[in-house]
Design an enzyme around this catalytic site. Sequence first.
Site, short mmCIF file in Angstrom:
data_model
loop_
_atom_site.label_atom_id
_atom_site.label_comp_id
_atom_site.label_asym_id
_atom_site.label_seq_id
_atom_site.Cartn_x
_atom_site.Cartn_y
_atom_site.Cartn_z
N ASP A 103 0.86 -1.19 0.00
CA ASP A 103 0.00 0.00 0.00
C ASP A 103 0.90 1.24 0.00
OD1 ASP A 103 -2.08 1.77 0.22
OD2 ASP A 103 -2.53 1.32 2.30
N ASP A 159 -7.69 -8.28 6.01
CA ASP A 159 -8.74 -8.05 7.01
C ASP A 159 -9.22 -6.62 7.06
OD1 ASP A 159 -6.19 -7.12 8.19
OD2 ASP A 159 -7.44 -6.74 9.95
P1 IMP Z 1 1.70 -0.37 3.91
O1 IMP Z 1 2.76 -0.36 4.96
O2 IMP Z 1 0.98 0.95 3.83
O3 IMP Z 1 2.18 -0.85 2.56
O4 IMP Z 1 0.55 -1.34 4.39
C1 IMP Z 1 0.85 -2.58 4.76
C2 IMP Z 1 -0.19 -3.34 5.51
O5 IMP Z 1 -1.44 -2.64 5.67
C3 IMP Z 1 -0.53 -4.56 4.69
O6 IMP Z 1 0.40 -5.59 4.91
C4 IMP Z 1 -1.93 -4.86 5.16
O7 IMP Z 1 -1.90 -5.66 6.32
C5 IMP Z 1 -2.53 -3.49 5.48
N1 IMP Z 1 -3.36 -3.01 4.34
C6 IMP Z 1 -3.04 -2.07 3.43
N2 IMP Z 1 -4.05 -1.90 2.54
C7 IMP Z 1 -5.01 -2.77 2.89
C8 IMP Z 1 -6.30 -3.10 2.34
O8 IMP Z 1 -6.79 -2.57 1.33
N3 IMP Z 1 -6.99 -4.07 3.01
C9 IMP Z 1 -6.52 -4.71 4.12
N4 IMP Z 1 -5.33 -4.44 4.65
C10 IMP Z 1 -4.58 -3.48 4.05
MG MG Z 2 -3.76 -6.07 8.09
#
Ligand code: IMP
Ligand code: MG
Length: 175
Positions: A103, A159
Amino acid sequence: MCNSPRISKIIIDEDELEVRCEELAAQISKNYEGKRLTVIVVMNGAIFFAVDLLKRISVPVQFDTLSVSSYIGTESSKQVRLRTKLKLKLENENVLVIDDIFDTGSTLGWITEYLNKKNPSSIGTCVLLSKNKSRTTDFIPDYIGFEIANEFVVGYGLDYNELFRNLPHVGVLQF
Ligand code: IMP
Ligand code: MG
């Protein structure tokens, strides 16, 4: 519960998930041919994906799990916390990190940096999903299952406040 969210749209169904796991496993097996692979599965989100992917990989695999937290509800807290320690030694191993979704990229970036300090001979990253959005980081995963729109998805491990991980497909929540 009457006001609980429902899936408004399935974006990746079971068949598509299976086909993509086969393709990624073939690609990974080829790229690591003649080597053994040390997989780090980021819990809990990557669990369904990791099981389906790993059972199709043909090189010898050892795996461990890592638990971090970075999200509350649908907003990234941008702060990563390590909740479990690894049991496997990573020194001189070919490490592949498996996560559910890329994300903002801060979780995978943080995990990669943390694992790199353990002196693996290589470190790769594989995610089931990557959101189509602008990011401040140059880092991109080596293997991506599906590029998706910038919306909040659940199912197949992902989730919303710990619910919906068990859905066999990836879908968008309607609140
Ligand atoms: P990041 O560090 O922003 O890349 O987000 C990482 C974590 O956020 C992921 O490993 C997911 O557990 C959670 N996450 C991000 N986007 C989503 C989504 O659309 N649905 C569910 N979990 C998400
Ligand atoms: Mg999560």
